[in-house]
Design a protein around this motif. Sequence first.
Motif, short mmCIF file in Angstrom:
data_model
loop_
_atom_site.label_atom_id
_atom_site.label_comp_id
_atom_site.label_asym_id
_atom_site.label_seq_id
_atom_site.Cartn_x
_atom_site.Cartn_y
_atom_site.Cartn_z
N TYR A 258 -6.32 2.12 6.03
CA TYR A 258 -6.62 0.80 5.52
C TYR A 258 -7.03 -0.12 6.67
N VAL A 807 -10.44 -1.89 -3.11
CA VAL A 807 -10.66 -3.10 -2.33
C VAL A 807 -9.94 -4.23 -3.05
N VAL A 848 -8.93 -3.02 2.43
CA VAL A 848 -9.68 -1.86 1.94
C VAL A 848 -8.87 -0.61 2.23
#
Length: 866
Positions: A258, A807, A848
């Motif tokens: 991430y 996201v 993300v």
Amino acid sequence: MFLLPTQRALSRWLLSLLCLAFAGQVAAQSAPGPKAATAVARRQLAAQRTATPIKLDGVLDEAVWATAPTTSQFTQFRPHPGPRERLPTEVRVLYDDVALYVGAKMLETSSDSIRRELTQRDNIGNTDFFAFYVDPYRDHLNGYSFFVLSTGVQVDQRISPANGEDDAWNAVWDSRVAPLPDGKGWAVEMRIPYSAIRFAQAPVQTWGVQFFRQRKKDNQQFFWNEVKPEVDGFVNQWGELTGLENLHPPLRLSLTPYVSSYVNHYPYNEQGKRNMSTSFNAGADIKWGINESFTLDAILIPDFGQTISDNQVLNLSPFEVQYQENRPFFTEGTELFNKGGLFYSRRVGAQPLGFNDVEGNLGKGEAVFQNPGITRLLNATKVSGRTRKGLGVGVFNAVSAASYAVVQDSTGEQRRNVLTQPLTNYNIVVLDQSLPHNSYVSLINTNVTRFGSTYDANVTAGLFKFADKRNQYALKGQVNYSRRRGTVLNSDKPIDDQNGYKYYLNYGKISGNWTWNVDHGIESDSYNPNDLGILFGNNNISQSATVNYNKYEQFGKVNNLYTSLGAYQSFLFKPSLYQDAGLYGSVNTTFTKNFLTIGGDFNLDLPKHDYYEPRTFPLGLYYVRVPANFNLGGFVSSDYRKKLAFDVNAGMRYYALDERFDRPRRISYGLSLSPRYRVNDQLNFRYTFDYDFKHNQIGYVNDGLDANNPLDQPLLATFGTDVLLGRRNVSTFTNTLNANYTFTNRLSLTTRVRHYVSAVRYHEFARLRPSGAEEMLPTYARNHDTSFSAFNVDAALVWWFAPGSQVSLVWKDATSSYLLGSEATPLYFDNLANTANTPHNNNVSIKVLYYLDYLNLRRRPLRSKG
């Protein structure tokens, strides 16, 4: 007038309830109809191996689907258990070397009969759905479920005795839905990769299996293998999936890296302090299948900044506030670690141990410059799984960094660090053996090791549940031992509560229309699991007896009836002193035509000696007398299929007069209104209003006596160990608005706005003496009024752009204010205006995550396409 009961009288009440349970059981057995609540025979479905690639499109047009064994004839579970389904559900199961494939067709009268409200992942709204349950080890206790809504939204759950149906668990799998060719129904195709579940390696296997369908139009739910509500347990009422041959647990290795970025604004408006700050973070979640049974989950450099805000409250009680866990790593796959109630995950990365002690470590002229309210979590790891013989093993470990407060001298030029928590290791080990007949034994150990000169803590517990062969009666229990060693942080004082214990026993009838149970438990005065668990008060001896009568079939104008009646009593463990006793009961039912659910409950509590409210230790010398009181509450919940639906809860507690003083009567009221409106299948709103008012409550004055206040100095000179009590009115308002807009089954926007106000207004004060005696203080004039306000906005736009990958864009707005004395106001709109004028902290973040599966990265022919 209420009289204090003797222990003998209380014991007679408990015995009377047991006699009532026995009489009800005898009457039920002598009445015509079914004599025993036993599960039905297990149905079987053979899975068929396929070498044909399956294209997930919900159409089921591959030839192999037509040749696979088919099953149907589901049995209704709600609203009326027993009847066969009128509109058939057809199910087939295929498998290959990498996954299970479930295909199902749900027939309907027309396309308009299918409800299709769009929701976020793991949320079931006004929709039809189909669900697949599987128990690979056939231990009849643990399993997995995979739901697909008629909109294509996915829901998955881990099922266990500790967590029930836990939808915080998430797996990576795929599914598609499509209408049937004639429009009279819908179909679903599911692909469950073997990496999403755990199973043993064997040449031929039979798994527990269940299929579940909901027709929301008629509020009907159907199971493939009949589930009887009067039978204890759920997984033990599933059927069997046969024909599984030559399955090999795959290498389970995945990485979810991430990146996240934050922009934070708080209007300090001070020289040398920036109002705006930014940060960038990166880390990863790792899953590794150590072998066929066990999986390692690790999170490196965790980031939980996007989790929903806590519901802050004004706490007037002697106990801490328990907050909900919202961090995904601590909610997913934790069923083993939650056994025995020893793991309160909010302890990990929580407020530093010495956060509230910094003021006491200040030198002359020093002041606190910075004092972090949470510790920084460095990493966390879970290893869990279950062997083919039913032994569940779990190991949890987490490490948090050392935390320091910064203090400075009066000039602001010299600063120093004060340790508030050293580097800390949290560890849990669990062994959980499944036994026949829905039984188990478990061993749990929790350990907190703090590096440096402070104390460590350890708790060990054994749990068991033994049910008879017919699943009619069960004995369960728990024995715990807590051990703490070391000194208080930044001190040479030895830690207290060094050794303690707890035990609990419960026996009763667990299946049938009539059920009952009796329990007994002790928590010693030195039992303390709170370094990694949560216990609001130890030093207790408690026992209770409860009788339930439930009717699951329709009768008259209602679908069902649930009732209970019980009695309880409790004593201090040391010294052995009476605390409280009383009766309780409840009833609820759902009407057949309009699906309106109503219910009520009552408590008759005899006079209570509250040893915790005075905050004096050891317990036993001081207590606050609470008069006998009666509570009556009720609720109404309407049909959620309607565009406009509502929930209403209301209650009142009425106290006897305290004959020692000429005080007004104590009364408490509570009201909760929660209307919800579905604009269409994409947009919905839910508003909740909660109001609680305590009139003439007697309690500990939380801000206490101040040695620097002239009004308090005479009392401090004479009080000694005595306590200041106050008669007060406490009014609390909470307004919460939830708005959800779902663009597609993978893209959604959720917004939550919460405003909380609690105001305390004191009318008179008293000095609490030993043995509950109170001495009025008519001339004491210090203002102890309090008001607390909290405001939060949490808005999240989430896009699942691929299985396991997302996201998220999140905005948070937060502020709170705590006012004392003449600044505090009991008026709601004054508090609302104060909240609006208090500086707000605004935070915007984007995160993300991308799911990488080793099996998909290998160079190999694709077995399926989604």
